[in-house]
Design a protein around this motif. Structure first.
Motif, mmCIF file in Angstrom:
data_model
loop_
_atom_site.group_PDB
_atom_site.id
_atom_site.type_symbol
_atom_site.label_atom_id
_atom_site.label_comp_id
_atom_site.label_asym_id
_atom_site.label_seq_id
_atom_site.Cartn_x
_atom_site.Cartn_y
_atom_site.Cartn_z
ATOM 1 N N MET A 158 0.832 -1.223 0.000
ATOM 2 C CA MET A 158 0.000 0.000 0.000
ATOM 3 C C MET A 158 0.862 1.267 0.000
ATOM 4 S SD MET A 158 -3.142 1.339 0.255
ATOM 5 C CE MET A 158 -4.101 2.666 0.931
ATOM 6 N N LEU A 159 1.922 1.263 0.852
ATOM 7 C CA LEU A 159 2.769 2.444 0.936
ATOM 8 C C LEU A 159 3.429 2.724 -0.410
ATOM 9 C CD1 LEU A 159 4.054 4.695 2.580
ATOM 10 C CD2 LEU A 159 5.839 3.084 3.285
ATOM 11 N N GLU A 160 3.975 1.676 -1.020
ATOM 12 C CA GLU A 160 4.643 1.864 -2.316
ATOM 13 C C GLU A 160 3.659 2.329 -3.368
ATOM 14 O OE1 GLU A 160 7.857 2.018 -2.688
ATOM 15 O OE2 GLU A 160 7.885 1.611 -0.544
ATOM 16 N N LYS A 161 2.446 1.808 -3.306
ATOM 17 C CA LYS A 161 1.418 2.201 -4.274
ATOM 18 C C LYS A 161 1.085 3.688 -4.112
ATOM 19 C CE LYS A 161 -3.291 1.144 -5.572
ATOM 20 N NZ LYS A 161 -4.552 0.806 -5.003
ATOM 21 N N LEU A 162 0.978 4.129 -2.873
ATOM 22 C CA LEU A 162 0.684 5.549 -2.608
ATOM 23 C C LEU A 162 1.813 6.441 -3.128
ATOM 24 C CD1 LEU A 162 -0.654 5.431 1.074
ATOM 25 C CD2 LEU A 162 -1.984 5.886 -0.981
ATOM 26 N N LYS A 163 3.039 6.009 -2.864
ATOM 27 C CA LYS A 163 4.190 6.804 -3.314
ATOM 28 C C LYS A 163 4.224 6.899 -4.834
ATOM 29 C CE LYS A 163 7.377 5.861 0.499
ATOM 30 N NZ LYS A 163 8.618 5.210 0.880
ATOM 31 N N GLU A 164 4.006 5.761 -5.454
ATOM 32 C CA GLU A 164 4.059 5.706 -6.919
ATOM 33 C C GLU A 164 2.954 6.553 -7.551
ATOM 34 O OE1 GLU A 164 3.944 2.124 -10.005
ATOM 35 O OE2 GLU A 164 5.036 1.661 -8.158
ATOM 36 N N ALA A 165 1.766 6.479 -6.956
ATOM 37 C CA ALA A 165 0.613 7.185 -7.538
ATOM 38 C C ALA A 165 0.720 8.696 -7.381
ATOM 39 C CB ALA A 165 -0.669 6.693 -6.874
ATOM 40 N N THR A 166 1.518 9.144 -6.424
ATOM 41 C CA THR A 166 1.567 10.583 -6.151
ATOM 42 C C THR A 166 2.844 11.249 -6.630
ATOM 43 O OG1 THR A 166 2.425 10.065 -3.938
ATOM 44 C CG2 THR A 166 0.049 10.441 -4.134
ATOM 45 N N ILE A 167 3.734 10.471 -7.193
ATOM 46 C CA ILE A 167 5.077 10.992 -7.479
ATOM 47 C C ILE A 167 5.067 12.215 -8.407
ATOM 48 C CG2 ILE A 167 5.646 9.445 -9.421
ATOM 49 C CD1 ILE A 167 8.412 9.113 -7.925
ATOM 50 N N HIS A 168 4.142 12.248 -9.362
ATOM 51 C CA HIS A 168 4.117 13.382 -10.292
ATOM 52 C C HIS A 168 2.966 14.353 -10.013
ATOM 53 C CE1 HIS A 168 7.365 11.653 -12.521
ATOM 54 N NE2 HIS A 168 6.686 10.557 -12.824
ATOM 55 N N LYS A 169 2.332 14.203 -8.899
ATOM 56 C CA LYS A 169 1.190 15.066 -8.581
ATOM 57 C C LYS A 169 1.652 16.339 -7.865
ATOM 58 C CE LYS A 169 -2.276 11.360 -8.037
ATOM 59 N NZ LYS A 169 -2.866 11.507 -9.346
ATOM 60 N N THR A 170 0.875 17.401 -8.052
ATOM 61 C CA THR A 170 1.128 18.619 -7.277
ATOM 62 C C THR A 170 0.687 18.368 -5.831
ATOM 63 O OG1 THR A 170 -1.080 19.511 -7.653
ATOM 64 C CG2 THR A 170 0.598 20.041 -9.304
ATOM 65 N N GLU A 171 1.011 19.284 -4.957
ATOM 66 C CA GLU A 171 0.657 19.119 -3.551
ATOM 67 C C GLU A 171 -0.867 19.038 -3.378
ATOM 68 O OE1 GLU A 171 2.763 21.326 -4.750
ATOM 69 O OE2 GLU A 171 4.664 20.549 -3.952
ATOM 70 N N ALA A 172 -1.588 19.912 -4.093
ATOM 71 C CA ALA A 172 -3.060 19.888 -3.984
ATOM 72 C C ALA A 172 -3.610 18.579 -4.564
ATOM 73 C CB ALA A 172 -3.664 21.086 -4.711
ATOM 74 N N GLU A 173 -2.986 18.101 -5.630
ATOM 75 C CA GLU A 173 -3.429 16.828 -6.208
ATOM 76 C C GLU A 173 -3.161 15.658 -5.255
ATOM 77 O OE1 GLU A 173 -2.827 17.939 -10.960
ATOM 78 O OE2 GLU A 173 -1.235 16.887 -9.878
ATOM 79 N N VAL A 174 -2.059 15.748 -4.536
ATOM 80 C CA VAL A 174 -1.760 14.706 -3.539
ATOM 81 C C VAL A 174 -2.856 14.697 -2.468
ATOM 82 C CG1 VAL A 174 -0.198 14.042 -1.658
ATOM 83 C CG2 VAL A 174 0.740 14.706 -3.888
ATOM 84 N N LEU A 175 -3.229 15.879 -2.016
ATOM 85 C CA LEU A 175 -4.280 15.974 -0.998
ATOM 86 C C LEU A 175 -5.599 15.399 -1.511
ATOM 87 C CD1 LEU A 175 -3.481 19.557 0.351
ATOM 88 C CD2 LEU A 175 -3.229 17.418 1.620
ATOM 89 N N ALA A 176 -5.937 15.738 -2.744
ATOM 90 C CA ALA A 176 -7.192 15.231 -3.320
ATOM 91 C C ALA A 176 -7.143 13.704 -3.463
ATOM 92 C CB ALA A 176 -7.442 15.888 -4.679
ATOM 93 N N TYR A 177 -5.998 13.211 -3.874
ATOM 94 C CA TYR A 177 -5.836 11.753 -4.038
ATOM 95 C C TYR A 177 -5.969 11.038 -2.690
ATOM 96 C CZ TYR A 177 -3.547 7.291 -5.012
ATOM 97 O OH TYR A 177 -3.256 5.951 -5.105
ATOM 98 N N ILE A 178 -5.303 11.597 -1.688
ATOM 99 C CA ILE A 178 -5.358 11.014 -0.342
ATOM 100 C C ILE A 178 -6.794 11.018 0.196
ATOM 101 C CG2 ILE A 178 -4.713 11.540 2.065
ATOM 102 C CD1 ILE A 178 -2.534 10.157 0.402
#
Ligand code: SF4
Length: 233
Positions: A1-21
């Motif tokens: 799960m942790l690796e999946k989260l890291k991989e999915a957010t690597i190219h996202k902006t900070e706001a996109e990371v928040l929305a994804y989370i």
């Protein structure tokens, strides 16, 4: 799960990371703010993009007047509820009765006891039942924090911890606040870079460690109150 989260957010902006989370941990993501400059950036992003992450604050009862003013400004600007957690009344009354209002100056044990009652225990309640904790931690804030990651699993709290601004420099933070007209603590213009409780925080000189102004009377390098260390007393 942790690796999946890291991989999915690597190219996202900070706001996109928040929305994804917020999407991945629907209803189980919480952001804790102390109304510091970094936290103000995240609050602005959550409110600006209407991201469904609960914003919570810990009111230790010993905060600066300036910090309460920021809290009030946030409420008025964003019109979003901020859930506030306070210390347990019985624990606080016992502490004050037995040791008085300045026990934290007397020993590290006393200081940690006060931090536990006023900060850590309320935080434990705020995080209870949640799966993801969003913070404003940045890498350069202290040596201890430079060993953290943007997305990590917190073994102590048994939950994911997301630090969207982890790689930001202070200049990035201030640029964001000024550009987006986000209210922030006026103490930052008086040398306060890490702002906690009023009796335990002082201004730092240029070049000093970010957290040198916290518990300055203690001769150690820990400089953490327990919020980002361990949930134990
Ligand atoms: S920072 Fe100081 S006043 Fe605040 S909880 Fe810790 S010891 Fe108590």
């Amino acid at each position: 799960m942790l690796e999946k989260l890291k991989e999915a957010t690597i190219h996202k902006t900070e706001a996109e990371v928040l929305a994804y989370i917020a999407d991945v941990f629907s209803g189980q993501a919480v952001f804790t703010t102390s109304f510091g400059v970094e936290d103000q950036v995240i609050t602005d992003m959550i409110c600006r993009y209407n991201i469904p992450i609960q914003i919570v604050a810990i009111d230790t009862g010993r905060l600066f007047e300036e910090t309460y003013k920021v809290q009030d400004a946030v409420r008025k600007k964003y019109k979003k509820d901020i859930k506030v957690y306070a210390p347990d009344t019985k624990d606080l009354e016992a502490l004050l009765a037995q040791k008085g209002p300045y026990s934290f100056y007397e020993s590290i044990e006393n200081r940690k006891e006060c931090c536990y009652i006023r900060k850590v225990a309320p935080l434990n309640r705020a995080l209870s039942g949640k799966a993801c904790w969003v913070t404003g931690i940045r890498s350069e804030q202290s040596a201890g924090r430079s060993g953290m990651e943007k997305i990590q699993y917190d073994e102590s709290y048994k939950m994911y911890k997301v630090n969207p601004l982890y790689d930001w420099q202070m200049a990035d933070v201030m640029h964001y606040l000024e550009t987006n007209e986000v209210p922030y603590n006026s103490l930052h213009h008086k040398g306060y870079v890490s702002i906690g409780c009023a009796p335990c925080t002082r201004a730092v000189k240029p070049g000093e460690d970010f957290r040198a102004g916290r518990w300055w009377w203690e001769n150690n390098t820990g400089k953490e109150c327990g919020l980002h260390e361990s949930r134990k007393k």
